[in-house]
Design a protein around this motif. Structure first.
Motif, mmCIF file in Angstrom:
data_model
loop_
_atom_site.group_PDB
_atom_site.id
_atom_site.type_symbol
_atom_site.label_atom_id
_atom_site.label_comp_id
_atom_site.label_asym_id
_atom_site.label_seq_id
_atom_site.Cartn_x
_atom_site.Cartn_y
_atom_site.Cartn_z
ATOM 1 N N LEU A 42 0.880 -1.163 0.000
ATOM 2 C CA LEU A 42 0.000 0.000 0.000
ATOM 3 C C LEU A 42 0.915 1.210 0.000
ATOM 4 O O LEU A 42 1.740 1.367 0.893
ATOM 5 N N MET A 43 0.771 2.075 -1.004
ATOM 6 C CA MET A 43 1.690 3.195 -1.187
ATOM 7 C C MET A 43 0.944 4.523 -1.150
ATOM 8 O O MET A 43 -0.197 4.628 -1.605
ATOM 9 N N ASP A 44 1.600 5.522 -0.585
ATOM 10 C CA ASP A 44 1.111 6.890 -0.613
ATOM 11 C C ASP A 44 1.213 7.386 -2.056
ATOM 12 O O ASP A 44 2.306 7.502 -2.598
ATOM 13 N N GLY A 45 0.067 7.688 -2.657
ATOM 14 C CA GLY A 45 0.067 8.108 -4.046
ATOM 15 C C GLY A 45 0.670 9.476 -4.273
ATOM 16 O O GLY A 45 0.996 9.833 -5.411
ATOM 17 N N TYR A 46 0.831 10.272 -3.212
ATOM 18 C CA TYR A 46 1.431 11.605 -3.332
ATOM 19 C C TYR A 46 2.958 11.537 -3.232
ATOM 20 O O TYR A 46 3.669 12.097 -4.052
ATOM 21 N N SER A 47 3.444 10.859 -2.221
ATOM 22 C CA SER A 47 4.885 10.878 -1.949
ATOM 23 C C SER A 47 5.619 9.626 -2.400
ATOM 24 O O SER A 47 6.845 9.624 -2.493
ATOM 25 N N GLY A 48 4.895 8.532 -2.660
ATOM 26 C CA GLY A 48 5.551 7.282 -3.005
ATOM 27 C C GLY A 48 6.052 6.506 -1.802
ATOM 28 O O GLY A 48 6.741 5.496 -1.948
ATOM 29 N N ARG A 49 5.666 6.933 -0.597
ATOM 30 C CA ARG A 49 6.105 6.231 0.614
ATOM 31 C C ARG A 49 5.293 4.958 0.807
ATOM 32 O O ARG A 49 4.078 4.949 0.616
ATOM 33 N N VAL A 50 5.971 3.879 1.181
ATOM 34 C CA VAL A 50 5.299 2.616 1.459
ATOM 35 C C VAL A 50 4.635 2.710 2.835
ATOM 36 O O VAL A 50 5.300 2.923 3.845
ATOM 37 N N LEU A 51 3.320 2.536 2.853
ATOM 38 C CA LEU A 51 2.555 2.618 4.101
ATOM 39 C C LEU A 51 2.363 1.236 4.728
ATOM 40 O O LEU A 51 2.242 1.115 5.944
ATOM 41 N N TYR A 52 2.296 0.228 3.882
ATOM 42 C CA TYR A 52 2.179 -1.157 4.352
ATOM 43 C C TYR A 52 2.815 -2.060 3.305
ATOM 44 O O TYR A 52 2.629 -1.852 2.103
ATOM 45 N N GLY A 53 3.548 -3.037 3.764
ATOM 46 C CA GLY A 53 4.167 -3.956 2.823
ATOM 47 C C GLY A 53 4.219 -5.374 3.341
ATOM 48 O O GLY A 53 4.392 -5.610 4.532
ATOM 49 N N LYS A 54 4.035 -6.297 2.419
ATOM 50 C CA LYS A 54 4.219 -7.721 2.706
ATOM 51 C C LYS A 54 5.089 -8.276 1.584
ATOM 52 O O LYS A 54 4.665 -8.341 0.426
ATOM 53 N N ASN A 55 6.315 -8.626 1.918
ATOM 54 C CA ASN A 55 7.263 -9.101 0.899
ATOM 55 C C ASN A 55 7.297 -8.151 -0.296
ATOM 56 O O ASN A 55 7.374 -8.578 -1.450
ATOM 57 N N GLU A 56 7.226 -6.838 -0.004
ATOM 58 C CA GLU A 56 7.085 -5.849 -1.067
ATOM 59 C C GLU A 56 8.313 -5.724 -1.949
ATOM 60 O O GLU A 56 8.242 -5.170 -3.049
ATOM 61 N N LYS A 57 9.454 -6.230 -1.508
ATOM 62 C CA LYS A 57 10.673 -6.170 -2.305
ATOM 63 C C LYS A 57 11.033 -7.527 -2.922
ATOM 64 O O LYS A 57 12.105 -7.671 -3.508
ATOM 65 N N GLN A 58 10.151 -8.483 -2.808
ATOM 66 C CA GLN A 58 10.391 -9.816 -3.367
ATOM 67 C C GLN A 58 10.127 -9.796 -4.873
ATOM 68 O O GLN A 58 9.079 -9.366 -5.323
ATOM 69 N N VAL A 59 11.090 -10.266 -5.647
ATOM 70 C CA VAL A 59 10.972 -10.272 -7.110
ATOM 71 C C VAL A 59 10.061 -11.409 -7.551
ATOM 72 O O VAL A 59 10.270 -12.567 -7.191
ATOM 73 N N ARG A 60 9.034 -11.030 -8.346
ATOM 74 C CA ARG A 60 8.048 -12.012 -8.804
ATOM 75 C C ARG A 60 7.570 -11.636 -10.210
ATOM 76 O O ARG A 60 7.580 -10.466 -10.579
ATOM 77 N N PRO A 61 7.108 -12.618 -11.008
ATOM 78 C CA PRO A 61 6.467 -12.286 -12.288
ATOM 79 C C PRO A 61 5.170 -11.526 -12.035
ATOM 80 O O PRO A 61 4.517 -11.714 -11.004
ATOM 81 N N MET A 62 4.778 -10.642 -12.974
ATOM 82 C CA MET A 62 3.646 -9.747 -12.715
ATOM 83 C C MET A 62 2.553 -9.807 -13.774
ATOM 84 O O MET A 62 1.595 -9.026 -13.725
ATOM 85 N N ALA A 63 2.679 -10.706 -14.754
ATOM 86 C CA ALA A 63 1.636 -10.915 -15.758
ATOM 87 C C ALA A 63 1.238 -9.604 -16.437
ATOM 88 O O ALA A 63 2.073 -8.738 -16.684
ATOM 89 N N SER A 64 -0.062 -9.418 -16.688
ATOM 90 C CA SER A 64 -0.517 -8.297 -17.514
ATOM 91 C C SER A 64 -0.528 -6.944 -16.810
ATOM 92 O O SER A 64 -0.831 -5.929 -17.450
ATOM 93 N N THR A 65 -0.181 -6.901 -15.534
ATOM 94 C CA THR A 65 0.014 -5.586 -14.915
ATOM 95 C C THR A 65 1.178 -4.873 -15.604
ATOM 96 O O THR A 65 1.303 -3.654 -15.516
ATOM 97 N N THR A 66 1.994 -5.634 -16.319
ATOM 98 C CA THR A 66 3.048 -5.097 -17.192
ATOM 99 C C THR A 66 2.501 -3.999 -18.108
ATOM 100 O O THR A 66 3.197 -3.022 -18.422
ATOM 101 N N LYS A 67 1.274 -4.158 -18.531
ATOM 102 C CA LYS A 67 0.720 -3.316 -19.583
ATOM 103 C C LYS A 67 0.548 -1.859 -19.180
ATOM 104 O O LYS A 67 0.343 -1.005 -20.050
ATOM 105 N N ILE A 68 0.623 -1.540 -17.880
ATOM 106 C CA ILE A 68 0.574 -0.117 -17.515
ATOM 107 C C ILE A 68 1.825 0.599 -18.025
ATOM 108 O O ILE A 68 1.767 1.766 -18.417
ATOM 109 N N MET A 69 2.951 -0.103 -18.039
ATOM 110 C CA MET A 69 4.179 0.490 -18.579
ATOM 111 C C MET A 69 4.097 0.593 -20.098
ATOM 112 O O MET A 69 4.477 1.608 -20.690
ATOM 113 N N THR A 70 3.581 -0.445 -20.755
ATOM 114 C CA THR A 70 3.400 -0.409 -22.205
ATOM 115 C C THR A 70 2.504 0.758 -22.604
ATOM 116 O O THR A 70 2.795 1.501 -23.546
#
Length: 410
Positions: A42-70
């Motif tokens: 859960l991230m602060d949309g204004y500052s980019g600060r992480v407000l809550y995280g669960k394994n938030e830095k763990q590298v994982r495949p992300m499927a079609s959420t990729t498409k926001i970058m595309t």
């Protein structure tokens, strides 16, 4: 008969392990939040600060959420009224797809609706080849953008998010992957910082869209699969995803009561538990709305009083024995700058004045000589400059001799 029995036993063992691991992940939560997602933020949309995280830095495949970058790269680098031609590569993409044929042409803006509403894989490849020339070159653009945004644990290989792996230029084995934190940071850019943020929101908030190829032979009907848009008041945007390697994933944003939150969910169960991502999304957004309030740190911590700074080697007559300047904030900046952040009750906020112990002449009026840094807990949130309130000329033989002569005349 024996082999059938063995297959049946193996099937039940796998089901048991799957359910057991899934429930284990649900139980191993912090802060009272029970999430199915293997990684979440859960991230602060204004500052980019992480407000809550669960394994938030763990590298994982992300499927079609990729498409926001595309999508955001296409909006920033392309012309929405350009015609884009389908290649054989685009035509060969697996479902979900429009079913384009080689040589068919579509407007870029229509392809973006297909990309974000229905998550069409062939639309993603067409867009990538139009912007980058080749899919591989477009992936380089994606990775460069991610790096520019501070996403150090993200690696794009495909424009559509299909599971993939490759060896990079350094010989390192890579998979198409990100982290929940990086994915949320990309979404913050799409809706807050990109010069095309309004266009991005317009596309992702559209419920239905129908379009045709350039010859009006192939009709495409799109429906937005981000069901969360109608599930919670304030839901702003989002993108779903699924592959066998990634599981269900989701990245989304919510804006309500002046608060802006972004979430990212990775590995949020596998079939048949398709709706668990909506449960996790609701839990995270509700947690944010309940516990965090929007605050302008500049106003919250108050105006910084002018601070004297000694100036050595400057003309000192007409002053007290030593030359000095006052380090001050600019009133015009105070009136124009806002440092918004979401803050939880009990979190400590502070500011720290950064100034040199002394300055060497000459010093110009309005010259930047320091700063005020603003913190939530120990995280730097922003910085405001401090400027000299006056000029101090450098002492030299000619100016000193001239001063002596003026005193002699008096």
């Amino acid at each position: 008969m024996r082999w059938k029995f063995r297959c049946l036993v193996l099937f039940f063992v796998l089901v048991y392990l799957f359910l057991f691991c899934d429930l284990q992940s649900l139980a191993e939560e912090k802060d009272g939040l029970k999430l199915y997602s293997q990684s979440a933020v859960l991230m602060d949309g204004y500052s980019g600060r992480v407000l809550y995280g669960k394994n938030e830095k763990q590298v994982r495949p992300m499927a079609s959420t990729t498409k926001i970058m595309t999508c955001i790269l296409a909006l920033e680098m392309g012309d929405l009224d350009d015609l884009v031609t389908a290649s054989s590569c685009a035509a060969s993409q697996p479902k979900v797809h429009m079913g384009v044929k080689k040589g068919e042409k579509y407007l870029l803006k229509d392809l973006l609706y297909g990309l974000m509403l229905e998550s069409y894989n062939d639309a993603a490849v067409m867009i990538a080849e139009y912007i980058g020339g080749t899919g591989k070159d477009f992936a380089r653009l994606m990775n460069k953008k991610a790096e520019d945004l501070g996403c150090r644990d993200t690696w794009f290989i495909t424009p559509n998010g299909l599971d993939a792996k490759e060896t990079d230029e350094t010989g390192k084995e890579r998979i198409h992957s990100t982290t929940a934190e990086d994915l949320a940071r990309i979404m913050v850019y799409c809706i807050q910082q990109s010069p095309k943020k309004e266009e991005f929101l317009k596309i992702t908030q559209t419920q239905d869209r129908t379009f045709y190829d350039s010859e009006n032979k192939h009709q495409i009907q799109c429906r937005n699969h981000n069901a969360f848009l109608t599930m919670m008041d304030g839901a702003l945007t989002g993108k779903t995803g699924f592959t066998g390697g990634a599981g269900y994933s989701y990245v989304g944003a919510l804006k309500k009561d002046g608060k802006l939150f972004v979430i990212a969910l990775l590995g949020c169960s596998w079939p048949p538990y398709k709706t668990r991502k909506w449960s996790d999304a609701g839990i995270l957004f509700s947690y944010g709305l309940k516990n965090y309030n929007k605050t302008d740190l500049y106003k919250h911590l108050g105006k910084t009083e002018p601070v004297p700074v000694k100036v050595e080697g400057g003309i000192c007559w007409g002053e007290e024995e030593k030359s000095f300047v006052l380090a001050k904030e600019r009133e015009i900046e105070l009136s124009q700058i806002e440092l918004s952040a979401l803050i939880k009750e009990g979190e400590k906020t502070r500011k720290k004045v950064i100034l040199p112990r002394k300055l060497d002449a000459p010093v110009r009026e309005g010259e930047k000589i320091g700063s005020v840094r603003y913190y939530i807990e120990d995280m730097l949130m922003g910085e405001l400059s401090l400027y000299s309130d006056r000029s101090v000329k450098k002492m030299d033989i000619l100016t000193a001799w001239g001063h002596v002569l003026s005193l002699w005349r008096i």
